[in-house]
Design a protein around this motif. Structure first.
Motif, PDB file in Angstrom:
ATOM      1  N   ARG A   1      -2.411  14.185   9.543  1.00 37.42           N
ATOM      2  CA  ARG A   1      -3.705  14.711   9.077  1.00 37.42           C
ATOM      3  C   ARG A   1      -4.841  14.280   9.981  1.00 37.42           C
ATOM      4  N   THR A   2      -4.713  13.046  10.517  1.00 30.89           N
ATOM      5  CA  THR A   2      -5.830  12.514  11.306  1.00 30.89           C
ATOM      6  C   THR A   2      -5.495  12.420  12.794  1.00 30.89           C
ATOM      7  N   GLY A   3      -4.204  12.417  13.120  1.00 30.88           N
ATOM      8  CA  GLY A   3      -3.786  12.250  14.510  1.00 30.88           C
ATOM      9  C   GLY A   3      -3.690  10.792  14.930  1.00 30.88           C
ATOM     10  N   ARG A   4      -4.071   9.877  14.033  1.00 27.07           N
ATOM     11  CA  ARG A   4      -4.023   8.450  14.387  1.00 27.07           C
ATOM     12  C   ARG A   4      -2.600   7.903  14.296  1.00 27.07           C
ATOM     13  N   ILE A   5      -2.298   6.915  15.149  1.00 31.72           N
ATOM     14  CA  ILE A   5      -1.003   6.239  15.056  1.00 31.72           C
ATOM     15  C   ILE A   5      -1.154   5.025  14.150  1.00 31.72           C
ATOM     16  N   GLU A   6      -0.291   4.929  13.146  1.00 33.54           N
ATOM     17  CA  GLU A   6      -0.359   3.800  12.213  1.00 33.54           C
ATOM     18  C   GLU A   6       0.920   2.976  12.288  1.00 33.54           C
ATOM     19  N   ARG A   7       0.761   1.684  12.046  1.00 29.36           N
ATOM     20  CA  ARG A   7       1.930   0.788  12.076  1.00 29.36           C
ATOM     21  C   ARG A   7       2.429   0.532  10.658  1.00 29.36           C
ATOM     22  N   PHE A   8       3.730   0.600  10.489  1.00 30.09           N
ATOM     23  CA  PHE A   8       4.355   0.321   9.194  1.00 30.09           C
ATOM     24  C   PHE A   8       5.254  -0.891   9.352  1.00 30.09           C
ATOM     25  N   ASP A   9       5.004  -1.943   8.560  1.00 27.74           N
ATOM     26  CA  ASP A   9       5.996  -3.027   8.511  1.00 27.74           C
ATOM     27  C   ASP A   9       7.000  -2.659   7.412  1.00 27.74           C
ATOM     28  N   SER A  10       7.967  -3.528   7.198  1.00 27.93           N
ATOM     29  CA  SER A  10       9.039  -3.211   6.267  1.00 27.93           C
ATOM     30  C   SER A  10       8.499  -2.951   4.854  1.00 27.93           C
ATOM     31  N   ALA A  11       7.538  -3.777   4.415  1.00 26.66           N
ATOM     32  CA  ALA A  11       7.012  -3.610   3.049  1.00 26.66           C
ATOM     33  C   ALA A  11       6.361  -2.237   2.895  1.00 26.66           C
ATOM     34  N   ARG A  12       5.617  -1.809   3.913  1.00 27.65           N
ATOM     35  CA  ARG A  12       4.922  -0.520   3.814  1.00 27.65           C
ATOM     36  C   ARG A  12       5.916   0.655   3.827  1.00 27.65           C
ATOM     37  N   CYS A  13       7.095   0.431   4.378  1.00 28.77           N
ATOM     38  CA  CYS A  13       8.126   1.489   4.397  1.00 28.77           C
ATOM     39  C   CYS A  13       8.766   1.676   3.022  1.00 28.77           C
ATOM     40  N   GLU A  14       8.602   0.705   2.114  1.00 28.25           N
ATOM     41  CA  GLU A  14       9.153   0.781   0.747  1.00 28.25           C
ATOM     42  C   GLU A  14      10.629   1.198   0.750  1.00 28.25           C
ATOM     43  N   PHE A  15      11.423   0.450   1.505  1.00 26.12           N
ATOM     44  CA  PHE A  15      12.835   0.807   1.629  1.00 26.12           C
ATOM     45  C   PHE A  15      13.604   0.624   0.328  1.00 26.12           C
ATOM     46  N   GLY A  16      14.544   1.511   0.090  1.00 25.05           N
ATOM     47  CA  GLY A  16      15.484   1.371  -1.014  1.00 25.05           C
ATOM     48  C   GLY A  16      16.833   1.868  -0.536  1.00 25.05           C
ATOM     49  N   TYR A  17      17.771   2.024  -1.442  1.00 32.06           N
ATOM     50  CA  TYR A  17      19.101   2.524  -1.080  1.00 32.06           C
ATOM     51  C   TYR A  17      18.976   3.987  -0.624  1.00 32.06           C
ATOM     52  N   ARG A  18      19.227   4.251   0.648  1.00 30.26           N
ATOM     53  CA  ARG A  18      19.082   5.576   1.284  1.00 30.26           C
ATOM     54  C   ARG A  18      17.725   6.176   0.954  1.00 30.26           C
ATOM     55  N   ASP A  19      16.693   5.344   1.049  1.00 33.57           N
ATOM     56  CA  ASP A  19      15.385   5.793   0.604  1.00 33.57           C
ATOM     57  C   ASP A  19      14.280   5.003   1.318  1.00 33.57           C
ATOM     58  N   SER A  20      13.131   5.654   1.467  1.00 32.16           N
ATOM     59  CA  SER A  20      11.932   4.988   1.993  1.00 32.16           C
ATOM     60  C   SER A  20      10.741   5.839   1.602  1.00 32.16           C
ATOM     61  N   VAL A  21       9.552   5.348   1.912  1.00 32.40           N
ATOM     62  CA  VAL A  21       8.332   6.111   1.623  1.00 32.40           C
ATOM     63  C   VAL A  21       8.342   7.446   2.380  1.00 32.40           C
ATOM     64  N   PHE A  22       9.097   7.502   3.503  1.00 34.25           N
ATOM     65  CA  PHE A  22       9.124   8.737   4.305  1.00 34.25           C
ATOM     66  C   PHE A  22       9.975   9.831   3.660  1.00 34.25           C
ATOM     67  N   LYS A  23      10.739   9.473   2.633  1.00 33.37           N
ATOM     68  CA  LYS A  23      11.470  10.502   1.884  1.00 33.37           C
ATOM     69  C   LYS A  23      10.636  10.928   0.673  1.00 33.37           C
ATOM     70  N   ARG A  24       9.601  10.148   0.381  1.00 32.59           N
ATOM     71  CA  ARG A  24       8.806  10.426  -0.827  1.00 32.59           C
ATOM     72  C   ARG A  24       7.374  10.800  -0.452  1.00 32.59           C
ATOM     73  N   ASP A  25       6.415   9.915  -0.818  1.00 34.83           N
ATOM     74  CA  ASP A  25       4.985  10.239  -0.672  1.00 34.83           C
ATOM     75  C   ASP A  25       4.597  10.611   0.766  1.00 34.83           C
ATOM     76  N   ALA A  26       5.209   9.928   1.744  1.00 32.71           N
ATOM     77  CA  ALA A  26       4.757  10.121   3.125  1.00 32.71           C
ATOM     78  C   ALA A  26       5.519  11.239   3.837  1.00 32.71           C
ATOM     79  N   SER A  27       6.455  11.877   3.129  1.00 31.60           N
ATOM     80  CA  SER A  27       7.246  12.930   3.756  1.00 31.60           C
ATOM     81  C   SER A  27       6.292  14.066   4.164  1.00 31.60           C
ATOM     82  N   SER A  28       6.453  14.592   5.343  1.00 31.19           N
ATOM     83  CA  SER A  28       5.610  15.649   5.937  1.00 31.19           C
ATOM     84  C   SER A  28       4.255  15.139   6.416  1.00 31.19           C
ATOM     85  N   ARG A  29       3.829  13.952   5.991  1.00 31.01           N
ATOM     86  CA  ARG A  29       2.525  13.477   6.443  1.00 31.01           C
ATOM     87  C   ARG A  29       2.633  12.666   7.738  1.00 31.01           C
ATOM     88  N   TYR A  30       3.717  11.896   7.854  1.00 31.03           N
ATOM     89  CA  TYR A  30       3.856  11.014   9.016  1.00 31.03           C
ATOM     90  C   TYR A  30       5.016  11.450   9.903  1.00 31.03           C
TER      91      TYR A  30
END
Ligand code: FAD
Length: 342
Positions: A147-176
């Motif tokens: 949305r902004t073109g900015r590069i953001e850093r994600f540490d492990s906590a921000r990735c919200e990892f789970g079993y075959r899961d992360s924030v990139f499969k949920r809220d952040a999918s298509s955004r990042y």
């Protein structure tokens, strides 16, 4: 310059080998193309594709597809033998990264050898195999906020990892869009040789599992995987199609009474939750080896859906839905698909 194709076939870019046309597709192979990528996307939601090995395309893709082909890998820092941080660009082949890190003498990724796909997609579902998950080795990753073109850093906590899961499969999918990933490797990575198949393979090669080197473990993982898993180059598939379901204590107790032979893996979260084997549930419903036209269930793996040649994505999805409904009505357990379904 950002290369953009119109009405592009995605058949070569998904390991099910199904036909689906992308209305527009950009080949993103240089981070300097970031501004052009953002301009091109405007406020449309992107579909990033790496190796297409965790993807089921069921229709022509109207959203803009970004084929991630960023390359490069390097050692960032070394702290004696214990910890080395490496960084790889998102478009690098995952398995090439595993081989490269091992040949640099770095332990840590050996159990994840031979998983298809790219480095950038690996955190999306927190890939895992033979007792190790990616989150255990991740230092951080960089992703473009589309949305902004900015590069953001994600540490492990921000990735919200789970079993075959992360924030990139949920809220952040298509955004990042993930552009690079850093891993913490080296002697401090604890060796995992608990899986029976892995131990048996090492022992048959005359190696004591606990004393095997990381390279030997990787070799054993490759050999077990080659023997057990269908190669997408020979028969279209996306690996396991369903996640192993986790049920609550009450349901687990009820299932144990009705089906004493059902495999159960108690979870270590203190809730009494139990992980079940999706493959066992599907096999019990009689689906193993079944075929509807060219969409089928692998003969040796009830968890792997296969394209025998001419199946469409919607035929594979229809088969998956029938399997899911069957397992639900027979066991009361809802299966969740592992690949992204478009
Ligand atoms: C034979 C076989 C065996 C497998 N075994 C395993 C296994 O043991 N363990 C396991 O965990 N998985 C396994 N998989 C699944 C798959 O290999 C992994 O999920 C892999 O990480 C997918 O990588 P990819 O580049 O092919 O992703 P793709 O299929 O291209 O994409 C998967 C998802 O990630 C998103 N994505 C891709 N690249 C990016 C990016 N740069 N930024 C943001 N989002 C992105 C896509 O939009 C999509 O939602 C297997 C698959 C096959 C075919």
């Amino acid at each position: 310059m950002l290369k953009i194709l119109r009405q592009a076939s995605l058949r070569a870019f998904n390991t099910f080998g199904v036909e689906a046309e992308a209305h527009e597709l950009a080949i993103f192979d240089d981070i300097e193309q970031r501004a052009a990528l953002i301009d091109w996307l405007g406020d449309r939601r992107a579909l990033p594709i790496g190796g297409g090995s965790n993807l089921l395309l069921t229709r022509p893709v109207a959203q803009p597809v970004v084929l991630v082909r960023l390359s490069g890998r390097r050692i960032l820092s070394r702290d004696g033998d214990a910890t080395t941080i490496i960084e790889a660009a998102a478009g690098e082949s995952w398995d090439d990264l595993v081989s490269w890190s091992l040949s640099a003498g770095l332990d840590g990724l050996e159990n994840l050898a031979l998983i298809p796909g790219t480095v950038g997609a690996a955190p999306v579902q927190n890939i895992g195999a033979y007792g190790v998950e990616l989150h255990e080795r991740l230092e951080s990753l960089d992703a473009i906020d589309l949305r902004t073109g900015r590069i953001e850093r994600f540490d492990s906590a921000r990735c919200e990892f789970g079993y075959r899961d992360s924030v990139f499969k949920r809220d952040a999918s298509s955004r990042y869009l993930i552009v690079s990933v850093r891993f913490r490797l080296g002697g401090s990575c604890h060796r995992q040789v608990g899986y029976a198949d892995l131990r048996a393979c090492l022992e048959s090669a005359g190696k004591a599992p606990e004393r095997a080197s990381a390279a030997e473990v990787a070799e054993a993982v490759r050999s077990v995987r080659r023997r057990k898993l269908p190669d997408p180059a020979a028969i279209g598939n996306a690996g396991s199609f369903f996640k192993n379901p986790v049920v609550g204590a009450d349901q687990a107790a009820m299932l144990a009474t009705r089906h004493p032979d059902m495999p159960r893996y108690p979870q270590a979260d203190g809730t009494g939750a139990v992980k079940l084997s999706a493959g066992w549930l599907i096999e019990r419903c009689g689906w193993k080896g079944q075929r509807e036209g060219d969409a089928g269930v692998h003969q040796a793996h009830a968890l792997v859906l296969v394209n025998h040649g001419g199946a469409s994505g919607s035929q594979l999805l229809a088969l998956a839905q029938r399997i899911r409904a069957d397992v639900l009505s027979r066991f009361g357990v809802l299966l969740e698909a592992e690949p992204r379904i478009v």
